[in-house]
Design a protein around this motif. Sequence first.
Motif, mmCIF file in Angstrom:
data_model
loop_
_atom_site.group_PDB
_atom_site.id
_atom_site.type_symbol
_atom_site.label_atom_id
_atom_site.label_comp_id
_atom_site.label_asym_id
_atom_site.label_seq_id
_atom_site.Cartn_x
_atom_site.Cartn_y
_atom_site.Cartn_z
ATOM 1 N N ARG A 27 53.513 23.663 17.054
ATOM 2 C CA ARG A 27 53.343 23.236 15.663
ATOM 3 C C ARG A 27 54.613 22.598 15.112
ATOM 4 N N ARG A 275 44.491 28.936 14.339
ATOM 5 C CA ARG A 275 44.561 27.612 13.703
ATOM 6 C C ARG A 275 43.241 26.864 13.822
ATOM 7 N N HIS A 276 42.760 26.358 12.687
ATOM 8 C CA HIS A 276 41.615 25.449 12.641
ATOM 9 C C HIS A 276 42.090 24.193 11.921
ATOM 10 N N GLU A 277 42.241 23.130 12.663
ATOM 11 C CA GLU A 277 42.884 21.913 12.168
ATOM 12 C C GLU A 277 42.243 21.412 10.872
ATOM 13 N N GLY A 278 43.121 21.178 9.880
ATOM 14 C CA GLY A 278 42.681 20.620 8.608
ATOM 15 C C GLY A 278 42.100 21.615 7.626
ATOM 16 N N ASP A 280 42.407 24.074 4.890
ATOM 17 C CA ASP A 280 43.429 24.452 3.920
ATOM 18 C C ASP A 280 43.220 25.869 3.384
ATOM 19 N N LYS A 300 41.085 32.371 9.871
ATOM 20 C CA LYS A 300 40.982 30.977 10.311
ATOM 21 C C LYS A 300 41.616 30.073 9.257
ATOM 22 N N ASP A 302 44.514 26.345 8.685
ATOM 23 C CA ASP A 302 45.621 25.477 9.097
ATOM 24 C C ASP A 302 46.728 25.551 8.050
#
Length: 359
Positions: A27, A275-278, A280, A300, A302
């Motif tokens: 990251r 991490r779950h991309e995008g 918030d 869950k 990002d």
Amino acid sequence: MQMSTLDKLIKQNEFPIVFIGSGISKRYLEDYPNWEGLLREFWSLTQEDSNFYAYLNRLRSSVETQQNQLSKSEINFLTNIKMGSTLEKKINHLFFEEKYHIENLDQEVAYHQSISPFKKALANKFSTYELKENISEEFEQFKKMLIKAQIILTTNYDTLIEDAYNKISKYGVKTYIGQKGFFQQTVGYAELYKLHGCASDPNSIIIGEDDYHKFDENSVLISAKIISLLLNSPIIFLGYSLTDRNVRKIIKDFSSSLSEDERLKMEERLIVVERHEGMDCIVEERINDSELNCCFTLLKTDNFMSVYRKISQINQGVAPSEVRKYQHVIRDLIVDRGKEGSLNSLLIAPNQLDNLEEV
């Protein structure tokens, strides 16, 4: 409105045990490889004509034939460590045949210090790093979170964690590489355990089959020490996947030592941040994993900034590094004076502790 798991941690005001995986280094660091990418990079140095993935497919096929009852993640794990062993043999051979140069390693040093050239090459790769741009605000919050961890454990080779910690803490973190810390009497505060070795000590690096077998031989002792730490503290996993073999083994060993009542109590104290991309927001789930024989909380997101801010709010008046310093000094005073038979005459003011010893 129901209180979130992280808010409950703040309310309980307990320093957590934090496990940090390669996802955190990936990251924040430029060009940080995943396991497959690392193996592929070193395969390109072996002067082999064979295609990397063709060889990897043959290895995986062999594992599947011999152990077809294993899960996909376990099969991939065994395939990768077999590839690690193959690379070590090939690169060591090239070095000893003087066909491959490794920076800061010559034949005499390799001989007298029994250094694996492959592991030295790995250590070279992970001994330096460059922070990504536009992550400074989150990384500052990461550092603030680190100093609220009672104990940190990692399987990463790089020095990002200790470097970040020591930049923000006056007293720093005590680092144990490999299994050394598990054989010592330690204070139990502001300690970093680098389970799979460190770039600063090439031969400590765990990468191949023999390395993992030796590590697993001592897993009972390691698990016992980890479990003794975890029983009284919340546990947070950062930068790991739920399928990660290291995480699953630690959780399984831990849960198997608990009674049914204790496992129920640990549900909100065992936290995996995935991490779950995008994403918030922070989506919270309760996971009941029959294979691990336990329940835990999955977060869950990002938005790691929010996770770090929550953990950073834990405040017991002093940081774990200060606790470690003072406990260490007091323990040494008691041992030294005890041997002299003069404990009953020992009197010291708290403000004198800082001047007694730097640790």
